[in-house]
Design a protein around this motif. Structure first.
Motif, mmCIF file in Angstrom:
data_model
loop_
_atom_site.group_PDB
_atom_site.id
_atom_site.type_symbol
_atom_site.label_atom_id
_atom_site.label_comp_id
_atom_site.label_asym_id
_atom_site.label_seq_id
_atom_site.Cartn_x
_atom_site.Cartn_y
_atom_site.Cartn_z
ATOM 1 N N GLY A 195 0.806 -1.212 0.000
ATOM 2 C CA GLY A 195 0.000 0.000 0.000
ATOM 3 C C GLY A 195 0.838 1.260 0.000
ATOM 4 N N GLU A 196 1.914 1.271 0.787
ATOM 5 C CA GLU A 196 2.770 2.462 0.880
ATOM 6 C C GLU A 196 3.533 2.706 -0.423
ATOM 7 O OE1 GLU A 196 5.085 1.954 4.455
ATOM 8 O OE2 GLU A 196 3.421 2.567 5.743
ATOM 9 N N VAL A 197 3.967 1.627 -1.068
ATOM 10 C CA VAL A 197 4.652 1.771 -2.359
ATOM 11 C C VAL A 197 3.680 2.329 -3.400
ATOM 12 C CG1 VAL A 197 5.717 0.506 -4.277
ATOM 13 C CG2 VAL A 197 6.418 0.014 -1.930
ATOM 14 N N VAL A 198 2.474 1.747 -3.453
ATOM 15 C CA VAL A 198 1.485 2.207 -4.438
ATOM 16 C C VAL A 198 1.128 3.673 -4.189
ATOM 17 C CG1 VAL A 198 -0.903 1.922 -5.253
ATOM 18 C CG2 VAL A 198 0.557 -0.084 -4.932
ATOM 19 N N GLU A 199 0.932 4.032 -2.938
ATOM 20 C CA GLU A 199 0.600 5.438 -2.629
ATOM 21 C C GLU A 199 1.705 6.384 -3.083
ATOM 22 O OE1 GLU A 199 -1.847 6.581 1.058
ATOM 23 O OE2 GLU A 199 -0.761 4.773 1.660
ATOM 24 N N ALA A 200 2.954 5.992 -2.852
ATOM 25 C CA ALA A 200 4.074 6.843 -3.262
ATOM 26 C C ALA A 200 4.090 7.037 -4.779
ATOM 27 C CB ALA A 200 5.397 6.236 -2.800
ATOM 28 N N MET A 201 3.778 5.964 -5.520
ATOM 29 C CA MET A 201 3.818 6.042 -6.978
ATOM 30 C C MET A 201 2.612 6.787 -7.537
ATOM 31 S SD MET A 201 5.649 2.533 -8.174
ATOM 32 C CE MET A 201 4.186 1.582 -7.925
ATOM 33 N N THR A 202 1.431 6.543 -6.979
ATOM 34 C CA THR A 202 0.244 7.245 -7.496
ATOM 35 C C THR A 202 0.340 8.738 -7.175
ATOM 36 O OG1 THR A 202 -1.035 6.689 -5.502
ATOM 37 C CG2 THR A 202 -1.265 5.216 -7.386
ATOM 38 N N ASP A 203 0.938 9.058 -6.045
ATOM 39 C CA ASP A 203 1.157 10.448 -5.681
ATOM 40 C C ASP A 203 2.105 11.119 -6.683
ATOM 41 O OD1 ASP A 203 1.130 12.760 -3.820
ATOM 42 O OD2 ASP A 203 3.233 12.228 -3.514
ATOM 43 N N ALA A 204 3.068 10.354 -7.170
ATOM 44 C CA ALA A 204 4.076 10.909 -8.085
ATOM 45 C C ALA A 204 3.557 11.061 -9.514
ATOM 46 C CB ALA A 204 5.324 10.022 -8.085
ATOM 47 N N ILE A 205 2.822 10.058 -10.014
ATOM 48 C CA ILE A 205 2.468 10.075 -11.454
ATOM 49 C C ILE A 205 0.967 9.942 -11.718
ATOM 50 C CG2 ILE A 205 4.741 9.167 -12.110
ATOM 51 C CD1 ILE A 205 3.342 6.465 -12.740
ATOM 52 N N GLY A 206 0.147 9.789 -10.675
ATOM 53 C CA GLY A 206 -1.294 9.652 -10.866
ATOM 54 C C GLY A 206 -1.739 8.205 -10.875
ATOM 55 N N ALA A 207 -2.838 7.914 -10.180
ATOM 56 C CA ALA A 207 -3.331 6.532 -10.072
ATOM 57 C C ALA A 207 -3.750 5.959 -11.422
ATOM 58 C CB ALA A 207 -4.507 6.475 -9.093
ATOM 59 N N ASP A 208 -4.135 6.839 -12.364
ATOM 60 C CA ASP A 208 -4.578 6.359 -13.681
ATOM 61 C C ASP A 208 -3.418 5.838 -14.523
ATOM 62 O OD1 ASP A 208 -3.466 8.898 -13.922
ATOM 63 O OD2 ASP A 208 -4.757 9.468 -15.605
ATOM 64 N N ARG A 209 -2.182 5.949 -13.990
ATOM 65 C CA ARG A 209 -1.025 5.414 -14.733
ATOM 66 C C ARG A 209 -0.302 4.317 -13.950
ATOM 67 N NH1 ARG A 209 1.800 10.603 -17.697
ATOM 68 N NH2 ARG A 209 2.077 11.446 -15.602
#
Length: 366
Positions: A215-229
């Motif tokens: 969850g923490e990894v996904v949050e960091a990435m969606t925060d950086a580039i957007g959940a739609d990517r």
């Protein structure tokens, strides 16, 4: 009625031309030294751009994340530039390509990570697992993995940061999005599966705790580039690389529910694909569909008939065809027209050059 595999589909902001996915497949042909994607890889992926979605081969997010010789990275300027050649070539053929971001954790050997000791959720060696190292000959040498050290909280923070930066690097390299590799016994999977995680802090024990790192990894990435990517790959029932979960149905339904709250654009489920492997339970697929509202991709032992049925039954939205894409660069066209499929040469899967990578031909009906 139109073949379900050829119906267009929306993936976030992307309009895909069909529902056929080329899933990530390690080919171990990155340029040396430096593990850079190269022109040969650009040709390979561009040849297969008729897939609705290409997920490129596993790409390590750091030097410590590398498990095998000659796999590409995405953490240096040269590696980013190498991948830009690939994405440009795929986009020139109107393809869509995601990067698969990869940290192998304990599934490596010091020779592949600059002499360091591997890291994992816990100090547990993956029994019976071998990786290959570049031993200076034409043939890669297979060696046993070693015991990793348990990651500290500082290590965990650092690796989350590396995933975030790798996601940004992938967008800089021209990828349309990224897939987090949380499957097949690699680092994230080493936190998720109960028998690979012996931690007693907030990252171990209960299912909720074991999913925390994911969850923490996904949050960091969606925060950086957007959940739609951001998509995520899971492997609920495989025991690859020594990771096993005691209650896979419970654990992975919880994982899909978590990923639903994080709004990832797709979940890509790798089914067990060896010949006499058990089928993924239908009730599990139904539960996943109920828990997760995004695009669902399944891969593993699919042919046209099984793929169409999975989409028509509503359990899948897209289907990954792995090995068939190796020898059939024009796989969607072959499926659409009922043309015969070529078989790949197993000896040329890993390492080497163009032979067995870019020299498979499109089907010529004349």
């Amino acid at each position: 009625m139109e073949n379900a595999l050829f119906q267009p589909i929306q993936l976030g902001n992307l309009s895909l031309k069909n529902r056929i996915v080329m899933p990530p497949m390690t080919r171990s042909r990155a340029g040396q030294p430096g593990n850079d994607a190269n022109q040969m890889m650009a040709v390979y992926y561009a040849q297969r751009a008729s897939a609705g979605l290409i997920v490129a081969e596993g790409t390590q997010i750091s030097a410590m994340g590398q498990g095998y010789a000659w796999t590409p990275g995405i953490y240096t300027p040269e590696q980013i530039a190498g991948w830009k050649q690939v994405t440009d070539a795929v986009h020139a053929k109107e393809g869509v390509i995601f990067a698969q971001l990869w940290h192998v954790g304990r599934v490596t050997h010091p020779d592949n990570i600059g002499g360091e000791q591997p890291i994992s959720s816990s100090a547990l060696k993956a029994d019976g697992v071998k990786v290959f190292i570049d031993n200076g000959t034409e043939e890669p040498g297979f060696v046993d993995v070693v015991e990793p050290r348990e990651m500290t909280k500082t290590d965990i923070k650092q690796v989350i940061g590396e995933y975030r930066q790798a996601a940004l690097n992938a967008i800089e390299a021209g990828f349309d999005g990224i897939e987090l590799h949380a499957a097949n016994g690699y680092l994230i999977n080493q936190f998720i599966d109960s028998e690979a995680n012996m931690r007693t802090d907030e990252y171990g024990g209960s299912i909720e705790n074991r999913l925390r790192f994911l969850g923490e990894v996904v949050e960091a990435m969606t925060d950086a580039i957007g959940a739609d990517r951001v998509g995520v790959r899971l492997a609920p029932f495989t025991s690859l690389n020594g990771t096993v979960d005691a209650t896979p149905v419970e654990t992975y339904i919880a994982a899909t529910a978590l990923l639903n709250t994080l709004n990832v654009v797709y979940i890509h489920i790798a089914e067990v694909d060896w010949d006499d492997a058990p089928e993924t339970p239908k009730v599990f697929k139904t539960s996943v569909r109920e828990a997760y509202q995004g695009v669902l991709i399944y891969a593993g032992r699919y042919n046209e008939e099984k793929g169409v049925k999975a989409i028509e039954d509503g359990v899948a939205d897209m289907i990954g065809f792995g090995r068939p894409f190796i020898a059939n660069p024009d796989l969607p066209n072959r499926i659409k027209n009922g043309y015969p499929l070529a078989l790949h040469t197993p000896e040329t899967l890993f390492g080497g050059a163009e032979q067995g990578l870019t020299d498979y031909l499109k089907y010529n009906p004349y």
